[in-house]
Motif scaffolding. Structure first.
Motif, short mmCIF file in Angstrom:
data_model
loop_
_atom_site.label_atom_id
_atom_site.label_comp_id
_atom_site.label_asym_id
_atom_site.label_seq_id
_atom_site.Cartn_x
_atom_site.Cartn_y
_atom_site.Cartn_z
N LEU A 1 -6.59 3.07 0.02
CA LEU A 1 -5.74 2.25 -0.99
C LEU A 1 -5.76 0.86 -0.39
O LEU A 1 -5.62 0.52 0.62
CB LEU A 1 -4.27 2.77 -0.75
CG LEU A 1 -4.00 4.10 -1.01
CD1 LEU A 1 -2.29 4.51 -0.59
CD2 LEU A 1 -4.33 4.40 -2.55
N LEU B 1 -2.22 15.69 -1.99
CA LEU B 1 -2.65 14.26 -1.37
C LEU B 1 -1.90 14.27 -0.03
O LEU B 1 -0.79 14.42 0.26
CB LEU B 1 -1.89 13.26 -2.05
CG LEU B 1 -2.52 12.82 -3.59
CD1 LEU B 1 -1.49 11.85 -4.41
CD2 LEU B 1 -3.73 12.27 -3.41
N TYR C 1 0.83 4.20 -2.85
CA TYR C 1 0.95 5.60 -2.64
C TYR C 1 1.80 6.28 -3.30
O TYR C 1 1.69 7.19 -3.93
CB TYR C 1 0.88 5.83 -0.88
CG TYR C 1 1.43 7.33 -0.69
CD1 TYR C 1 0.22 8.13 -0.68
CD2 TYR C 1 2.60 7.77 -0.27
CE1 TYR C 1 0.62 9.57 -0.42
CE2 TYR C 1 2.91 9.04 -0.06
CZ TYR C 1 1.92 9.96 0.12
OH TYR C 1 2.04 11.18 0.37
N ARG D 1 -1.68 12.09 3.56
CA ARG D 1 -1.94 10.75 4.07
C ARG D 1 -2.56 11.13 5.58
O ARG D 1 -1.98 11.98 6.06
CB ARG D 1 -0.45 10.04 4.50
CG ARG D 1 -0.15 9.52 2.89
CD ARG D 1 1.13 8.48 3.34
NE ARG D 1 0.78 7.49 4.19
CZ ARG D 1 0.38 6.15 3.49
NH1 ARG D 1 -0.09 6.09 2.14
NH2 ARG D 1 0.00 5.15 4.04
N ASP E 1 -7.35 6.53 3.72
CA ASP E 1 -6.01 6.59 3.89
C ASP E 1 -5.39 8.19 3.35
O ASP E 1 -4.38 8.53 4.01
CB ASP E 1 -5.18 5.54 3.20
CG ASP E 1 -5.15 4.01 3.38
OD1 ASP E 1 -5.48 4.06 4.81
OD2 ASP E 1 -5.50 3.42 2.40
N LEU E 2 -6.06 8.58 2.49
CA LEU E 2 -5.39 9.83 1.92
C LEU E 2 -6.62 11.05 1.77
O LEU E 2 -7.82 10.38 1.37
CB LEU E 2 -5.02 9.64 0.44
CG LEU E 2 -3.99 8.73 0.09
CD1 LEU E 2 -3.71 8.44 -1.14
CD2 LEU E 2 -2.60 9.15 0.92
N GLU F 1 0.87 -1.12 0.00
CA GLU F 1 0.13 0.02 0.11
C GLU F 1 0.89 1.29 -0.11
O GLU F 1 0.51 2.35 -0.72
CB GLU F 1 -1.09 -0.01 1.17
CG GLU F 1 -2.01 -1.10 1.12
CD GLU F 1 -3.09 -0.92 2.03
OE1 GLU F 1 -3.23 0.18 2.93
OE2 GLU F 1 -3.98 -1.90 2.04
N GLN F 2 1.95 1.02 0.71
CA GLN F 2 2.95 2.31 0.61
C GLN F 2 3.32 2.38 -0.73
O GLN F 2 3.55 3.76 -1.15
CB GLN F 2 4.00 2.11 1.69
CG GLN F 2 3.49 2.19 3.07
CD GLN F 2 4.66 1.84 3.97
OE1 GLN F 2 5.56 0.70 3.79
NE2 GLN F 2 4.70 2.32 5.15
#
Length: 148
Positions: A57, A22, A9, A24, A35-36, A5-6
């Motif tokens: 995400l 964006l 991103y 986080r 998440d965002l 997921e990172q």
């Protein structure tokens, strides 16, 4: 090593970060918050001078081998689905962005429900992008397409 997921991103930031905000969000108080946070005034539909919303995400290693098998999205919780639905009922948008291999699927999270769909249903309900070849405009157009 960055988690899937990172990395998703990071990909999103590379694709649209220069035209969007964006942020986080790590919320230990309200765990179902997406998440965002997303906001942009670029490449918006003509009737919307700006667009903003939330992005959740998720990543899958691969689709099930059998195309008719229902896809279970890990960690797509009842609380997250309810959060997206409540946000939509108040005029907001929450996107669900899911990477599967080299494809990225964009969904309106409030319409995703329990996510018990087959691969064909995923492809018909979402916007499908090739992670390696899509452009900034492809990503923004896909997000905006799901707003209405």
């Amino acid at each position: 090593m960055r988690l899937p997921e990172q990395k998703l991103y990071d990909w999103l930031v590379r694709k649209v970060g220069h035209l969007t905000m964006l942020e986080r969000v790590e919320n230990r108080v309200k765990k179902d918050t997406p998440d965002l946070y997303f906001s942009s005034k670029f490449h918006c539909p003509p009737d919307r001078p700006t667009s903003s919303g939330w992005i959740e995400l998720k990543c899958l290693d691969a689709f099930p081998v059998k195309a008719t098998t229902t896809i279970k999205l890990p960690h797509w919780t009842n609380g997250q689905r309810y959060w997206a639905l409540r946000h939509k009922m108040r005029g907001g948008i929450t996107w669900l962005v899911v990477q599967v291999g080299d494809e990225v699927f964009l969904f309106n999270a409030a319409e995703m429900g329990a996510n018990e769909w087959t691969q064909a249903e995923w492809r018909s309900f979402g916007v499908v992008l090739n992670r390696k070849s899509c452009t900034t405009e492809d990503v923004l157009a896909g997000l905006y397409e799901l707003m209405f």
